[in-house]
Motif scaffolding. Structure first.
Motif, short mmCIF file in Angstrom:
data_model
loop_
_atom_site.label_atom_id
_atom_site.label_comp_id
_atom_site.label_asym_id
_atom_site.label_seq_id
_atom_site.Cartn_x
_atom_site.Cartn_y
_atom_site.Cartn_z
N LEU A 1 6.49 0.99 -2.56
CA LEU A 1 5.97 -0.36 -2.42
C LEU A 1 6.99 -1.37 -2.95
N ILE B 1 9.44 -2.03 -0.33
CA ILE B 1 8.90 -2.91 0.71
C ILE B 1 9.07 -4.37 0.33
N PHE B 2 8.86 -4.66 -0.96
CA PHE B 2 8.97 -6.04 -1.45
C PHE B 2 10.31 -6.33 -2.10
N MET C 1 1.27 4.54 2.80
CA MET C 1 1.92 3.32 2.36
C MET C 1 1.52 2.12 3.21
N GLU D 1 0.24 -1.24 1.49
CA GLU D 1 0.94 -2.50 1.78
C GLU D 1 0.01 -3.55 2.36
N GLU D 2 -0.81 -3.15 3.34
CA GLU D 2 -1.68 -4.15 3.98
C GLU D 2 -2.68 -4.72 2.99
N ARG E 1 -0.78 -7.09 0.50
CA ARG E 1 -0.40 -8.36 1.11
C ARG E 1 -1.62 -9.29 1.26
#
Length: 353
Positions: free
Chosen positions: A112, A115-116, A338, A342-343, A346
């Motif tokens: 994660l 991702i960010f 993941m 993630e969803e 966010r």
């Protein structure tokens, strides 16, 4: 996630600071993934410490302390550490010298964070309700890095006071000890989120495609809770049933082909039924030869999935006459797993930038 310019401007100083005044660091948001917890080792001492913390939680064991503590310290903690330690030893990640749950939760956090990675305002970390790293340690670590807001994500799709609520309790206990406590949000249950149901369905389809047999029945086995907790208003049972129903609809199965069961009962009182172990025995006795089990309530494989289902329940099925058995892995840090994390993250971060 697109962030409005006006929100970014709020992080900028509006004028010169007074002489000698320390500069104000840029505001950051911490994202903390939280899972149940894990012992630090499989020997008696670490198992004793872990079980004491876990079984002393009044959210987990609601008996009066005067009744429960003599049982806990006089019987449970003198016998259970050895048995639980032997079970953990079978699944222990010997390369990292830790439990699979810790390995997987760390990996989820690291993925994660990747991702960010392009957004320096978001810092991702992880903690455990029981054991280490503790929720308090993680909150302090995020705060020290400039996070004045923290999104806590208990990785339990279905809400229960024994899981989500106690993780939140521990978060607020940590805040109570801080002078400059950050603002916090906690992620709600996601048992019926489309991205979660789709991830489960894909994991089932992909796993079944690797087998040399077609399961006659799939069990969706959830961790149980005492029936008394449900009677008092815990919504866990309803969430589990809805998850199974939505997964069943997505996979095109009927109620016989995908069944809900409950595992991991502890003590003599009645727990949510039907029980997973009793169900597999009955299925085998009734002539069912091939089954598979998925654990939708666990975001990461752990002692309850790898050893209890993967070994104990499998052995019970074979002993009762079953022939082929397969455990479908949890979502873990897979692409699908993941995508769920993630969803949800966010969405829950919206409005903080």
């Amino acid at each position: 996630m697109k962030k409005p310019t006006a929100s970014r401007d709020a992080n900028k100083a509006t004028g010169p600071l007074p002489a000698g005044h320390p500069s104000v660091p840029r505001r950051k948001v911490g994202v903390m993934l939280v899972n149940l917890g894990t012992p630090d080792g499989t020997t008696y001492a670490p198992m004793w410490r872990y079980l004491r913390e876990f079984l002393s939680d009044p959210r987990v064991i609601e008996l009066n302390r005067a009744i429960w503590y003599p049982i806990l310290y006089g019987l449970v903690l003198t016998t259970r550490p050895q048995k639980s330690g032997a079970n953990y030893a079978r699944i222990w990640n010997r390369k990292k010298d830790e439990s699979p749950l810790r390995t997987i939760t760390r990996s989820q956090s690291e993925k994660l964070a990747d991702i960010f990675a392009g957004d320096p305002e978001i810092i991702v970390d992880w903690g455990m309700r029981y054991g280490t790293p503790s929720i308090a340690e993680t909150v302090e670590r995020l705060h020290a890095q400039g996070c004045d807001r923290i999104l806590s994500f208990p990785l339990y799709p279905q809400y229960s006071a024994t899981t989500t609520a106690t993780a939140n309790d521990q978060l607020f206990r940590a805040l109570m000890k801080m002078r400059a406590a950050p603002a916090v949000r906690t992620v709600p249950p996601y048992h019926d989120e489309p991205v979660y149901i789709e991830a489960l369905a894909q994991s089932v389809e992909q796993h079944l495609a690797t087998l040399d047999f077609k399961p006659e029945i799939i069990l969706a086995s959830f961790h149980g809770i005492p029936k008394a907790y449900f009677d008092k208003g815990d919504m866990y049972h309803c969430h589990c049933q809805k998850t199974t129903r939505l997964l069943r609809e997505r996979l095109g199965l009927d109620a016989r082909q995908l069944m809900t069961t409950f595992q991991s009962r502890f003590g003599a009182q009645e727990w949510l039924q039907p029980y997973t172990d009793k169900t597999v025995e009955k299925l085998a006795h009734d002539g069912v030869k091939n089954i598979a089990i998925i654990n939708p309530g666990f975001s990461a494989d752990c002692i309850e999935t790898l050893d209890e289902i993967g070994r104990e329940v499998a052995e019970e099925f074979f002993a009762a006459g079953g022939e082929k058995f397969s455990h479908i892995p949890c979502l873990n840090d897979s692409v699908q797993g993941m995508a769920v994390i993630e969803e949800v993250v966010r969405r829950e971060l919206e409005g903080w930038f």
